[in-house]
Each structure stands twice: as structure tokens, then as C-alpha cells.
Motif scaffolding. Structure first.
Motif, PDB file in Angstrom:
ATOM      1  N   HIS A  87      -8.976   3.301 -63.034  1.00  0.00           N
ATOM      2  CA  HIS A  87      -8.185   4.007 -62.047  1.00  0.00           C
ATOM      3  C   HIS A  87      -8.614   4.013 -60.605  1.00  0.00           C
ATOM      4  O   HIS A  87      -8.441   5.197 -59.940  1.00  0.00           O
ATOM      5  CB  HIS A  87      -8.591   5.559 -62.660  1.00  0.00           C
ATOM      6  N   ARG A  88      -9.257   3.035 -60.140  1.00  0.00           N
ATOM      7  CA  ARG A  88      -9.950   2.928 -58.745  1.00  0.00           C
ATOM      8  C   ARG A  88      -8.900   3.020 -57.695  1.00  0.00           C
ATOM      9  O   ARG A  88      -8.927   4.088 -56.864  1.00  0.00           O
ATOM     10  CB  ARG A  88     -10.590   1.825 -58.571  1.00  0.00           C
ATOM     11  N   LYS A  89      -7.681   2.634 -57.701  1.00  0.00           N
ATOM     12  CA  LYS A  89      -6.603   2.621 -56.863  1.00  0.00           C
ATOM     13  C   LYS A  89      -5.936   3.839 -56.830  1.00  0.00           C
ATOM     14  O   LYS A  89      -5.930   4.531 -55.787  1.00  0.00           O
ATOM     15  CB  LYS A  89      -5.705   1.695 -56.986  1.00  0.00           C
ATOM     16  N   PRO A  90      -5.641   4.642 -57.889  1.00  0.00           N
ATOM     17  CA  PRO A  90      -4.936   5.924 -57.796  1.00  0.00           C
ATOM     18  C   PRO A  90      -5.994   7.101 -57.363  1.00  0.00           C
ATOM     19  O   PRO A  90      -5.498   7.686 -56.485  1.00  0.00           O
ATOM     20  CB  PRO A  90      -4.642   6.193 -59.185  1.00  0.00           C
ATOM     21  N   VAL A  91      -7.263   6.700 -57.581  1.00  0.00           N
ATOM     22  CA  VAL A  91      -8.195   7.712 -57.011  1.00  0.00           C
ATOM     23  C   VAL A  91      -8.492   7.579 -55.518  1.00  0.00           C
ATOM     24  O   VAL A  91      -8.446   8.569 -54.690  1.00  0.00           O
ATOM     25  CB  VAL A  91      -9.566   7.689 -57.797  1.00  0.00           C
ATOM     26  N   MET A  92      -8.435   6.638 -54.953  1.00  0.00           N
ATOM     27  CA  MET A  92      -8.742   6.196 -53.646  1.00  0.00           C
ATOM     28  C   MET A  92      -7.443   6.753 -52.944  1.00  0.00           C
ATOM     29  O   MET A  92      -7.481   7.160 -51.875  1.00  0.00           O
ATOM     30  CB  MET A  92      -8.684   4.857 -53.424  1.00  0.00           C
ATOM     31  N   ILE A  93      -6.154   6.510 -53.217  1.00  0.00           N
ATOM     32  CA  ILE A  93      -4.948   6.885 -52.703  1.00  0.00           C
ATOM     33  C   ILE A  93      -4.822   8.574 -52.667  1.00  0.00           C
ATOM     34  O   ILE A  93      -4.762   9.099 -51.443  1.00  0.00           O
ATOM     35  CB  ILE A  93      -3.887   6.401 -53.488  1.00  0.00           C
ATOM     36  N   VAL A  94      -5.236   9.124 -53.880  1.00  0.00           N
ATOM     37  CA  VAL A  94      -5.363  10.632 -53.753  1.00  0.00           C
ATOM     38  C   VAL A  94      -6.655  11.052 -52.824  1.00  0.00           C
ATOM     39  O   VAL A  94      -6.185  12.119 -52.211  1.00  0.00           O
ATOM     40  CB  VAL A  94      -5.749  11.069 -55.117  1.00  0.00           C
ATOM     41  N   GLY A  95      -7.508  10.396 -52.968  1.00  0.00           N
ATOM     42  CA  GLY A  95      -8.592  10.648 -51.808  1.00  0.00           C
ATOM     43  C   GLY A  95      -7.974  10.782 -50.425  1.00  0.00           C
ATOM     44  O   GLY A  95      -8.311  11.677 -49.611  1.00  0.00           O
ATOM     45  N   ALA A  96      -7.536   9.821 -50.107  1.00  0.00           N
ATOM     46  CA  ALA A  96      -6.974   9.296 -48.592  1.00  0.00           C
ATOM     47  C   ALA A  96      -6.031  10.547 -48.541  1.00  0.00           C
ATOM     48  O   ALA A  96      -5.903  11.125 -47.282  1.00  0.00           O
ATOM     49  CB  ALA A  96      -6.279   7.948 -48.717  1.00  0.00           C
ATOM     50  N   VAL A  97      -5.026  11.082 -49.361  1.00  0.00           N
ATOM     51  CA  VAL A  97      -4.087  11.973 -49.149  1.00  0.00           C
ATOM     52  C   VAL A  97      -4.824  12.998 -48.753  1.00  0.00           C
ATOM     53  O   VAL A  97      -4.170  13.747 -47.927  1.00  0.00           O
ATOM     54  CB  VAL A  97      -3.005  11.880 -50.126  1.00  0.00           C
ATOM     55  N   ILE A  98      -5.701  13.361 -49.427  1.00  0.00           N
ATOM     56  CA  ILE A  98      -6.209  14.821 -49.288  1.00  0.00           C
ATOM     57  C   ILE A  98      -7.004  14.891 -47.990  1.00  0.00           C
ATOM     58  O   ILE A  98      -6.991  15.809 -47.251  1.00  0.00           O
ATOM     59  CB  ILE A  98      -7.448  15.053 -50.309  1.00  0.00           C
ATOM     60  N   ALA A  99      -7.671  13.707 -47.671  1.00  0.00           N
ATOM     61  CA  ALA A  99      -8.367  13.535 -46.272  1.00  0.00           C
ATOM     62  C   ALA A  99      -7.355  13.905 -45.131  1.00  0.00           C
ATOM     63  O   ALA A  99      -7.667  14.563 -44.191  1.00  0.00           O
ATOM     64  CB  ALA A  99      -8.911  12.424 -46.119  1.00  0.00           C
ATOM     65  N   VAL A 100      -6.182  13.055 -45.240  1.00  0.00           N
ATOM     66  CA  VAL A 100      -5.149  13.174 -44.218  1.00  0.00           C
ATOM     67  C   VAL A 100      -4.629  14.646 -44.111  1.00  0.00           C
ATOM     68  O   VAL A 100      -4.563  15.267 -43.066  1.00  0.00           O
ATOM     69  CB  VAL A 100      -3.905  12.410 -44.497  1.00  0.00           C
ATOM     70  N   VAL A 101      -4.203  15.404 -45.204  1.00  0.00           N
ATOM     71  CA  VAL A 101      -4.031  16.668 -45.305  1.00  0.00           C
ATOM     72  C   VAL A 101      -4.846  17.709 -44.830  1.00  0.00           C
ATOM     73  O   VAL A 101      -4.598  18.637 -43.759  1.00  0.00           O
ATOM     74  CB  VAL A 101      -3.457  17.388 -46.666  1.00  0.00           C
TER      75      VAL A 101
END
Length: 116
Positions: free
Chosen positions: A91-105
Motif C-alpha cells: 500500500h505504499r503508493k496510496p499512503v504516499m499520496i495521502v501523505g502528500a495531500v495532507i502536507a499540501v493542505v
């Protein structure tokens, strides 16, 4: 009245004798076997009590038991960690995407607050 008390006393003695006769008299061989069995039971009891009094041996046994449990738990934890690592890789890609979204927000919120 004295005669009645003696008679009652003798009746009790006769009852006790009858009860003893009903059980049967023990012969010398049976008594020896009973004594030997009692000695054996007493020896077992003394050995058990001596074991309970040996604090060092009991502490060593307890430490060995705890060490075995800790070893088993270590193996279990390593297995769980390996399994979690495998799941993380899947689940590495979904976790990285969620982490990036949280960082942007979070960054957007901080910039907005800083301007106000």
C-alpha cells in the motif's frame, strides 16, 4: 442406676469391638505394607516440601520460564513486524499520496493563517 450406667458402658465397648471385628483384624504382613506405604507417602511429602523451600531453584525455574516466554514473544513480534512491512510495501503508493495531500493542505492552512 449405677447398674444401668455400667451396662451402657459395656454396650458401647461391645459396639466398638463389633465394629473392629467387622473391619477385620490386620495381620503383620498387612501392617508392614501399610507402614511401607506411609513411609513412601511421607518421603514424597518431605521431598515436595524441600522443593518448595529451595528458593534459588524456584527462582531459576521461574527465570527460565520467563526467558522462554520472552523468546516466543520476540519471534511473534518479528513475524508481525515482517507482515506489517509487507502490507506497507503493498500500500505504499496510496499512503504516499495521502501523505502528500495532507502536507499540501497543512501548508495551505499555515500560509493562510500567516497572511491573516
Amino acid at each position: 442406676m449405677t447398674h444401668d450406667m455400667r451396662r451402657a458402658g459395656s454396650h458401647v465397648d461391645a459396639g466398638a469391638e463389633a465394629a473392629a471385628a467387622g473391619r477385620g483384624a490386620k495381620g503383620p504382613d498387612e501392617l508392614r505394607r501399610e507402614i511401607e506405604r506411609t513411609r513412601h507417602e511421607l518421603g514424597d511429602t518431605v521431598e515436595e516440601l524441600a522443593g518448595k523451600m529451595d528458593v534459588k531453584a524456584r527462582a531459576r525455574a521461574r527465570a527460565d520460564d520467563l526467558r522462554d516466554r520472552a523468546g516466543a514473544m520476540t519471534v511473534q513480534m518479528r513475524s508481525s513486524a515482517a507482515h506489517a512491512g509487507e502490507a506497507g510495501m503493498r500500500h505504499r503508493k496510496p499512503v504516499m499520496i495521502v501523505g502528500a495531500v495532507i502536507a499540501v493542505v497543512a501548508g495551505a492552512v499555515m500560509v493562510r493563517r500567516h497572511r491573516c
